[in-house]
Design a protein around this motif. Structure first.
Motif, mmCIF file in Angstrom:
data_model
loop_
_atom_site.group_PDB
_atom_site.id
_atom_site.type_symbol
_atom_site.label_atom_id
_atom_site.label_comp_id
_atom_site.label_asym_id
_atom_site.label_seq_id
_atom_site.Cartn_x
_atom_site.Cartn_y
_atom_site.Cartn_z
ATOM 1 N N UNK A 30 38.998 -8.530 45.419
ATOM 2 C CA UNK A 30 39.145 -8.705 46.870
ATOM 3 C C UNK A 30 39.453 -7.358 47.532
ATOM 4 N N UNK A 31 40.360 -6.627 46.928
ATOM 5 C CA UNK A 31 40.786 -5.332 47.456
ATOM 6 C C UNK A 31 39.607 -4.359 47.543
ATOM 7 N N UNK A 32 38.784 -4.337 46.488
ATOM 8 C CA UNK A 32 37.627 -3.429 46.479
ATOM 9 C C UNK A 32 36.742 -3.696 47.699
ATOM 10 N N UNK A 33 36.525 -4.974 47.991
ATOM 11 C CA UNK A 33 35.668 -5.309 49.138
ATOM 12 C C UNK A 33 36.310 -4.902 50.464
ATOM 13 N N UNK A 34 37.639 -4.946 50.528
ATOM 14 C CA UNK A 34 38.303 -4.519 51.766
ATOM 15 C C UNK A 34 38.102 -3.026 51.981
ATOM 16 N N UNK A 35 38.166 -2.257 50.897
ATOM 17 C CA UNK A 35 37.953 -0.808 51.018
ATOM 18 C C UNK A 35 36.503 -0.532 51.430
ATOM 19 N N UNK A 36 35.574 -1.290 50.861
ATOM 20 C CA UNK A 36 34.152 -1.129 51.219
ATOM 21 C C UNK A 36 33.966 -1.429 52.709
ATOM 22 N N UNK A 37 34.591 -2.513 53.152
ATOM 23 C CA UNK A 37 34.480 -2.916 54.557
ATOM 24 C C UNK A 37 35.126 -1.872 55.474
ATOM 25 N N UNK A 38 36.256 -1.323 55.042
ATOM 26 C CA UNK A 38 36.939 -0.306 55.850
ATOM 27 C C UNK A 38 36.063 0.934 55.998
ATOM 28 N N UNK A 39 35.345 1.292 54.922
ATOM 29 C CA UNK A 39 34.446 2.450 54.983
ATOM 30 C C UNK A 39 33.276 2.167 55.938
ATOM 31 N N UNK A 40 32.688 0.978 55.832
ATOM 32 C CA UNK A 40 31.536 0.690 56.704
ATOM 33 C C UNK A 40 31.987 0.500 58.156
ATOM 34 N N UNK A 41 33.203 -0.005 58.356
ATOM 35 C CA UNK A 41 33.734 -0.127 59.717
ATOM 36 C C UNK A 41 33.861 1.257 60.365
ATOM 37 N N UNK A 42 34.376 2.222 59.601
ATOM 38 C CA UNK A 42 34.518 3.586 60.140
ATOM 39 C C UNK A 42 33.139 4.177 60.445
ATOM 40 N N UNK A 43 32.171 3.914 59.588
ATOM 41 C CA UNK A 43 30.806 4.407 59.821
ATOM 42 C C UNK A 43 30.201 3.744 61.061
ATOM 43 N N UNK A 44 30.513 2.463 61.251
ATOM 44 C CA UNK A 44 30.014 1.735 62.416
ATOM 45 C C UNK A 44 30.657 2.285 63.699
ATOM 46 N N UNK A 45 31.970 2.553 63.621
ATOM 47 C CA UNK A 45 32.703 3.071 64.789
ATOM 48 C C UNK A 45 32.261 4.492 65.151
ATOM 49 N N UNK A 46 31.696 5.178 64.177
ATOM 50 C CA UNK A 46 31.318 6.587 64.359
ATOM 51 C C UNK A 46 30.475 6.821 65.622
ATOM 52 N N UNK A 47 29.549 5.909 65.900
ATOM 53 C CA UNK A 47 28.667 6.093 67.069
ATOM 54 C C UNK A 47 29.090 5.227 68.251
ATOM 55 N N UNK A 48 30.300 4.666 68.192
ATOM 56 C CA UNK A 48 30.774 3.808 69.283
ATOM 57 C C UNK A 48 31.775 4.516 70.189
ATOM 58 N N UNK A 49 31.646 5.822 70.330
ATOM 59 C CA UNK A 49 32.571 6.483 71.247
ATOM 60 C C UNK A 49 32.297 5.943 72.643
ATOM 61 N N UNK A 50 33.333 5.967 73.535
ATOM 62 C CA UNK A 50 33.153 5.382 74.872
ATOM 63 C C UNK A 50 32.153 6.199 75.714
ATOM 64 N N UNK A 51 32.032 5.862 76.988
ATOM 65 C CA UNK A 51 31.046 6.542 77.846
ATOM 66 C C UNK A 51 31.183 8.057 77.779
ATOM 67 N N UNK A 52 32.431 8.517 77.810
ATOM 68 C CA UNK A 52 32.685 9.954 77.734
ATOM 69 C C UNK A 52 32.849 10.359 76.274
ATOM 70 N N UNK A 53 32.317 11.494 75.918
ATOM 71 C CA UNK A 53 32.486 12.040 74.565
ATOM 72 C C UNK A 53 33.976 12.256 74.288
ATOM 73 N N UNK A 54 34.452 11.799 73.144
ATOM 74 C CA UNK A 54 35.869 11.977 72.796
ATOM 75 C C UNK A 54 35.970 13.016 71.678
ATOM 76 N N UNK A 55 36.562 14.185 71.985
ATOM 77 C CA UNK A 55 36.675 15.201 70.931
ATOM 78 C C UNK A 55 37.425 14.651 69.718
ATOM 79 N N UNK A 56 36.901 14.883 68.558
ATOM 80 C CA UNK A 56 37.560 14.443 67.334
ATOM 81 C C UNK A 56 37.143 13.061 66.869
#
Ligand SMILES: [Fe+2]
Ligand SMILES: [Fe+2]
Length: 205
Positions: A30-56
């Motif tokens: 179960x834990x392994x899948x949570x880590x996998x999901x956490x990695x893909x969530x971060x990758x998904x969030x990568x291109x979801x910055x708001x209207x304005x570019x957020x440094x960092x």
């Protein structure tokens, strides 16, 4: 900082950890899948910055994804060492229930996604602490959970900080407190079982 400093509205009893540790292989899968999901969530969030570019923003997401992939590798190593292996599929009702709280298609969507990421990190931290305390007969697991606590604590702070970077403080405070309360109800409503985000009800042997 310990789990007691986290703003979560409920605390997991040691009895929960003792109960789930009776099936360490299921818990690790179960834990392994949570880590996998956490990695893909971060990758998904990568291109979801708001209207304005957020440094960092992009750097933060790549860094979280890299940490989570490293955690996944560690969990997988432990599993294989213990003669087990990953399953192909997994379900995390807790995260699914939390995701229902996202106000999709609104300006608050990104804030909600960051808050949910922060909540999952905070609850995972809290669970790792109680697991490390309960795993007295399995020092390898105890040390592993203890080491993960600080990494996931860092992620919790990172997601929370990003949310506060992109919204108004007063609105955010209200929403964050509302989501903390919802999280507590959601985790308590989960089915019991050998999973990192299972409910508190303890299964007696
Ligand atoms: Fe992780
Ligand atoms: Fe994390």
């Amino acid at each position: 900082m310990t789990a007691d400093d986290l703003p979560l509205h409920s605390r997991t009893p040691l009895a929960w950890a003792r109960s789930v540790l009776r099936d360490p292989i299921a818990l690790l899968i179960d834990h392994a899948f949570l880590e996998k999901k956490a990695a893909t969530n971060a990758m998904d969030m990568l291109t979801r910055w708001p209207d304005e570019w957020v440094p960092g923003w992009v750097e933060t997401m790549t860094s979280v994804a890299r940490d989570e992939a490293a955690h996944l590798a560690q969990v997988t190593r432990l599993l294989i060492k213990r003669g087990a292996r990953l399953d192909r599929t997994h379900k995390n009702q807790y995260a699914n229930d939390l995701r229902q709280l996202v106000r999709k298609g609104t300006v608050g969507e990104n804030i909600d996604r960051l808050f949910i990421s922060a909540l999952i990190e905070a609850r995972s931290c809290e669970r790792f602490e109680v697991l490390s305390q309960a795993a007295t007969e399995d020092p390898e697991l105890a040390a592993f959970y203890k080491a993960l606590f600080s990494s996931e604590l860092g992620h919790y702070k990172t997601f929370l900080r990003l949310a506060y970077k992109i919204g108004k403080r007063a609105d955010l405070d209200a929403r964050w407190h509302e989501m903390l309360a919802r999280e507590s109800a959601i985790i308590e409503a989960q089915e019991p079982g050998p999973r990192i985000h299972s409910g508190f009800r303890v299964i007696t042997p």
